[in-house]
Design a protein around this motif. Structure first.
Motif, PDB file in Angstrom:
ATOM      1  N   GLU A  65     -33.652 -56.873  68.731  1.00 18.11           N
ATOM      2  CA  GLU A  65     -34.282 -56.323  69.940  1.00 18.11           C
ATOM      3  C   GLU A  65     -33.932 -54.842  70.105  1.00 18.11           C
ATOM      4  O   GLU A  65     -34.792 -54.035  70.476  1.00 18.11           O
ATOM      5  CB  GLU A  65     -33.855 -57.103  71.189  1.00 18.11           C
ATOM      6  N   LYS A  66     -32.686 -54.477  69.821  1.00 16.93           N
ATOM      7  CA  LYS A  66     -32.275 -53.068  69.890  1.00 16.93           C
ATOM      8  C   LYS A  66     -33.068 -52.241  68.884  1.00 16.93           C
ATOM      9  O   LYS A  66     -33.500 -51.130  69.176  1.00 16.93           O
ATOM     10  CB  LYS A  66     -30.776 -52.920  69.634  1.00 16.93           C
ATOM     11  N   GLU A  67     -33.246 -52.805  67.711  1.00 20.42           N
ATOM     12  CA  GLU A  67     -34.007 -52.094  66.664  1.00 20.42           C
ATOM     13  C   GLU A  67     -35.461 -51.898  67.100  1.00 20.42           C
ATOM     14  O   GLU A  67     -36.044 -50.838  66.872  1.00 20.42           O
ATOM     15  CB  GLU A  67     -33.923 -52.845  65.339  1.00 20.42           C
ATOM     16  N   VAL A  68     -36.042 -52.909  67.729  1.00 17.22           N
ATOM     17  CA  VAL A  68     -37.414 -52.800  68.238  1.00 17.22           C
ATOM     18  C   VAL A  68     -37.476 -51.677  69.274  1.00 17.22           C
ATOM     19  O   VAL A  68     -38.402 -50.856  69.267  1.00 17.22           O
ATOM     20  CB  VAL A  68     -37.906 -54.135  68.838  1.00 17.22           C
ATOM     21  N   GLY A  69     -36.486 -51.617  70.154  1.00 21.36           N
ATOM     22  CA  GLY A  69     -36.428 -50.556  71.167  1.00 21.36           C
ATOM     23  C   GLY A  69     -36.351 -49.180  70.545  1.00 21.36           C
ATOM     24  O   GLY A  69     -37.050 -48.247  70.972  1.00 21.36           O
ATOM     25  N   LYS A  70     -35.520 -49.010  69.521  1.00 27.98           N
ATOM     26  CA  LYS A  70     -35.398 -47.726  68.817  1.00 27.98           C
ATOM     27  C   LYS A  70     -36.728 -47.345  68.172  1.00 27.98           C
ATOM     28  O   LYS A  70     -37.155 -46.188  68.221  1.00 27.98           O
ATOM     29  CB  LYS A  70     -34.311 -47.806  67.739  1.00 27.98           C
ATOM     30  N   LEU A  71     -37.359 -48.329  67.546  1.00 30.45           N
ATOM     31  CA  LEU A  71     -38.644 -48.058  66.885  1.00 30.45           C
ATOM     32  C   LEU A  71     -39.713 -47.665  67.905  1.00 30.45           C
ATOM     33  O   LEU A  71     -40.506 -46.751  67.660  1.00 30.45           O
ATOM     34  CB  LEU A  71     -39.087 -49.273  66.071  1.00 30.45           C
ATOM     35  N   ILE A 111     -41.884 -44.297  67.935  1.00 30.71           N
ATOM     36  CA  ILE A 111     -43.352 -44.369  67.896  1.00 30.71           C
ATOM     37  C   ILE A 111     -43.948 -43.469  68.980  1.00 30.71           C
ATOM     38  O   ILE A 111     -44.938 -42.764  68.749  1.00 30.71           O
ATOM     39  CB  ILE A 111     -43.832 -45.830  68.055  1.00 30.71           C
ATOM     40  N   LYS A 112     -43.348 -43.481  70.175  1.00 32.49           N
ATOM     41  CA  LYS A 112     -43.862 -42.702  71.304  1.00 32.49           C
ATOM     42  C   LYS A 112     -43.896 -41.207  71.026  1.00 32.49           C
ATOM     43  O   LYS A 112     -44.808 -40.514  71.462  1.00 32.49           O
ATOM     44  CB  LYS A 112     -43.030 -42.967  72.562  1.00 32.49           C
ATOM     45  N   VAL A 113     -42.909 -40.704  70.282  1.00 27.25           N
ATOM     46  CA  VAL A 113     -42.828 -39.256  70.047  1.00 27.25           C
ATOM     47  C   VAL A 113     -43.398 -38.830  68.694  1.00 27.25           C
ATOM     48  O   VAL A 113     -43.543 -37.643  68.438  1.00 27.25           O
ATOM     49  CB  VAL A 113     -41.372 -38.744  70.184  1.00 27.25           C
ATOM     50  N   CYS A 114     -43.736 -39.775  67.872  1.00 23.97           N
ATOM     51  CA  CYS A 114     -44.228 -39.460  66.528  1.00 23.97           C
ATOM     52  C   CYS A 114     -45.662 -38.931  66.580  1.00 23.97           C
ATOM     53  O   CYS A 114     -46.531 -39.518  67.223  1.00 23.97           O
ATOM     54  CB  CYS A 114     -44.158 -40.712  65.653  1.00 23.97           C
ATOM     55  N   GLU A 115     -45.898 -37.842  65.877  1.00 22.62           N
ATOM     56  CA  GLU A 115     -47.237 -37.248  65.851  1.00 22.62           C
ATOM     57  C   GLU A 115     -47.925 -37.419  64.496  1.00 22.62           C
ATOM     58  O   GLU A 115     -49.138 -37.277  64.401  1.00 22.62           O
ATOM     59  CB  GLU A 115     -47.145 -35.767  66.233  1.00 22.62           C
ATOM     60  N   ASN A 116     -47.156 -37.696  63.468  1.00 19.98           N
ATOM     61  CA  ASN A 116     -47.703 -37.886  62.130  1.00 19.98           C
ATOM     62  C   ASN A 116     -48.255 -39.309  62.030  1.00 19.98           C
ATOM     63  O   ASN A 116     -47.525 -40.288  62.193  1.00 19.98           O
ATOM     64  CB  ASN A 116     -46.591 -37.651  61.093  1.00 19.98           C
ATOM     65  N   LEU A 117     -49.562 -39.433  61.743  1.00 17.37           N
ATOM     66  CA  LEU A 117     -50.219 -40.749  61.723  1.00 17.37           C
ATOM     67  C   LEU A 117     -49.636 -41.701  60.683  1.00 17.37           C
ATOM     68  O   LEU A 117     -49.457 -42.886  60.951  1.00 17.37           O
ATOM     69  CB  LEU A 117     -51.721 -40.590  61.500  1.00 17.37           C
ATOM     70  N   GLU A 135     -46.207 -46.471  59.754  1.00 13.31           N
ATOM     71  CA  GLU A 135     -45.050 -47.097  59.115  1.00 13.31           C
ATOM     72  C   GLU A 135     -44.068 -47.629  60.167  1.00 13.31           C
ATOM     73  O   GLU A 135     -43.549 -48.739  60.044  1.00 13.31           O
ATOM     74  CB  GLU A 135     -44.346 -46.092  58.203  1.00 13.31           C
ATOM     75  N   LEU A 136     -43.850 -46.858  61.215  1.00 16.10           N
ATOM     76  CA  LEU A 136     -42.957 -47.285  62.294  1.00 16.10           C
ATOM     77  C   LEU A 136     -43.511 -48.518  63.016  1.00 16.10           C
ATOM     78  O   LEU A 136     -42.776 -49.446  63.332  1.00 16.10           O
ATOM     79  CB  LEU A 136     -42.748 -46.143  63.295  1.00 16.10           C
TER      80      LEU A 136
END
Length: 112
Positions: free
Chosen positions: A9-15, A19-25, A30-31
């Motif tokens: 669950e912690k790993e899902v939260g980190k991912l 994902i929210k800040v990632c701009e590269n499609l 992959e995330l």
């Protein structure tokens, strides 16, 4: 098992944060794939936990059917302590739409 659930669950939260800040499609895809895999793993582990499936469980993959008919399948029967199949009865399973389980080639049976 709670430790493993919390870890995943912690790993899902980190991912999700990444994902929210990632701009590269490509990177975002992959995330998302990793997040989905972690969530799938949590559901699978919980299902195993609920049903008593553990590391010592025996998994048996059903063989190819002898009959090549599409309507032929495997059934779960109770043998009533006899080798005479005229006395055998199909197991009625509560909660199943047809009251029984029909298995096909390649299905896996788990012995707890």
């Amino acid at each position: 098992m709670e430790f493993i659930y919390e870890l995943l669950e912690k790993e899902v939260g980190k991912l999700l944060s990444k994902i929210k800040v990632c701009e590269n499609l490509e990177e975002k895809a992959e995330l998302i794939g990793k997040k989905n895999l972690a969530e799938h793993s949590i559901r699978l582990l919980k299902k195993c936990d609920e049903n008593g499936v553990g590391a010592g469980s025996i998994f048996t993959k059903l063989p190819r059917k002898v009959c090549d008919s599409p309507s032929s399948d495997y059934r779960i029967i109770e043998d009533l302590e006899t080798d005479d199949n005229k006395y055998w009865t199909e197991v009625n399973i509560e909660g199943k739409r047809l009251g029984n389980v029909r298995l096909g080639e390649g299905d896996v049976v788990i012995e707890l």
